[in-house]
Design an enzyme around this catalytic site. Structure first.
Site, mmCIF file in Angstrom:
data_model
loop_
_atom_site.group_PDB
_atom_site.id
_atom_site.type_symbol
_atom_site.label_atom_id
_atom_site.label_comp_id
_atom_site.label_asym_id
_atom_site.label_seq_id
_atom_site.Cartn_x
_atom_site.Cartn_y
_atom_site.Cartn_z
ATOM 1 N N LEU A 63 49.744 -127.564 30.813
ATOM 2 C CA LEU A 63 48.999 -126.964 31.926
ATOM 3 C C LEU A 63 47.606 -126.623 31.440
ATOM 4 O O LEU A 63 47.445 -126.016 30.375
ATOM 5 C CB LEU A 63 49.686 -125.687 32.421
ATOM 6 C CG LEU A 63 50.869 -125.818 33.375
ATOM 7 C CD1 LEU A 63 51.577 -124.476 33.500
ATOM 8 C CD2 LEU A 63 50.406 -126.294 34.736
ATOM 9 N N SER A 64 46.586 -127.011 32.197
ATOM 10 C CA SER A 64 45.221 -126.615 31.864
ATOM 11 C C SER A 64 45.003 -125.143 32.197
ATOM 12 O O SER A 64 45.800 -124.521 32.912
ATOM 13 C CB SER A 64 44.211 -127.472 32.634
ATOM 14 O OG SER A 64 44.212 -128.804 32.172
ATOM 15 N N ALA A 65 43.924 -124.586 31.687
ATOM 16 C CA ALA A 65 43.598 -123.186 31.950
ATOM 17 C C ALA A 65 43.305 -122.978 33.430
ATOM 18 O O ALA A 65 42.779 -123.868 34.100
ATOM 19 C CB ALA A 65 42.393 -122.771 31.103
#
Length: 360
Positions: A63-65
């Protein structure tokens, strides 16, 4: 830009912080972020980190930020009825938020390299549809995922209104990415260490805007088969909804309008909605340091000496607020659509069909 925001205690507080830092700027994007709890896409043992503005990776799951997803959602300029292609769709978190905006007549496709991540995304999507009240608050465009390398999409596939690539794109693949886009469409991708928005304004005319500096893992190059040929990825067909499904969408839409009219009538009669629980405000600190780790941008806030002349002031503020604003638990949310459908004089099988056979 490209820094982090303060961690939240829950999903709503994380969104509050993203809004305050101007990562989330439009109501549609805010509603989508609030509707899907980021923690639901974490493995149980890592959920304590879900509301931090950090990327998360475990095996192939990634998951990206939140600040990156916020910028992506804003840059895509999503509208109901558009077609969307997510290259490197991962857990399906972004695709599900996009689906809340696209509505039932949009197209929502994802391509993911790892089959185990596809299975994980399908499990999370099924959990959202079965258990989340947000499913009934929105008209949802359910995402469809296929396994494959996004650099090997069949050349005869349809073009899309919106395309996002969640891996670093090299200059040599820029034209390939552009070819997936309709005229008038928007492509968002990390291109040469910059999150970039490209708008196709004509058959061979483009507008390019650099959004912020990022660092993503690069696209995985295709592996050819023993015959030397690439394995072409076939995207899901653009299916036409059945008359039965269209009737369900129309009925649910009509019921929602009735609910909104009843709520407006109660409000006009002087009845007030339950006030939202007021959160304690925390002084924000200016971001000083950006850390790059494992090909993903991580940013953390380091306090300035001038920001924190003394921790005693903050502690005193906190005590004062606790005296004047005692915390109260908000009432659990009510699914008015479900209540209304179950109260209709209809056979139970039809009621459950209108509710998509959801558990609650």
């Amino acid at each position: 830009m490209g820094g982090a925001v303060s961690a939240g205690e829950d999903n709503d507080e994380l969104i509050d912080n993203l809004k305050e830092a101007q990562y989330i700027r439009t109501e549609l994007v805010e509603q989508a972020f609030r509707a899907i709890d980021r923690a639901d896409y974490y493995l149980e043992e890592f959920k304590e980190n879900a509301y931090k503005d950090l990327a998360w990776k475990h095996g192939n799951i990634h998951l990206s930020a939140p600040c990156i997803y916020s910028e992506v959602m804003e840059a895509l300029d999503l509208q109901p009825g558009l077609s969307f292609l997510n290259l490197g769709s991962g857990t399906g978190y972004l695709s599900s938020m996009v689906g809340l905006i696209l509505g039932p007549f949009g197209v929502n496709h994802g391509v993911e390299l790892h089959s185990d991540v596809i299975e994980y995304a399908k499990q999370k999507l099924d959990f959202f549809i079965r258990t989340s009240d947000s499913f009934d608050k929105f008209d949802f465009c359910e995402p469809s995922f296929v396994t494959g390398n996004c650099l090997e999409i069949s050349p005869d596939c349809s073009q899309y209104d919106r395309v996002y690539c969640g891996a670093g794109v090299q200059k040599e693949h820029e034209e390939y990415m552009k070819s997936l886009l309709k005229v008038g469409g928007i492509l968002v991708m990390p291109l040469e260490e910059k999150l970039t928005k490209i708008t196709r304004i004509g058959p061979s005319a483009w507008e390019t805007k650099k959004i912020l500096a990022v660092s993503f893992a690069p696209l995985v190059q295709p592996c050819h088969s023993e015959s030397g040929k690439s394995r072409l990825v076939q995207l899901p067909p653009l299916a036409v909804r059945s008359l039965q499904d269209l009737a369900r969408i129309a009925i649910r839409g009509t019921i929602k309008k009735v609910i909104h009219q009843e709520a407006a009538s109660r409000s006009g009669s002087g009845l007030k909605n339950t006030p939202r629980c007021k959160r304690r405000r925390v002084r924000r600190r200016r971001m000083e340091t950006i850390v790059f780790l494992d090909k993903e941008v991580f940013a953390s806030r380091i306090s300035n000496p001038s920001d924190d002349n003394s921790c005693e002031d903050l502690e005193e503020e906190r005590r004062e607020e606790e005296k004047t604003l005692p915390e109260t638990k908000p009432d659990p949310p009510v699914n008015f659509l479900r209540q209304k459908v179950l109260s209709l004089p209809l056979p139970d099988p039809l009621k459950y069909y209108l509710l998509y056979y959801r558990e609650k």
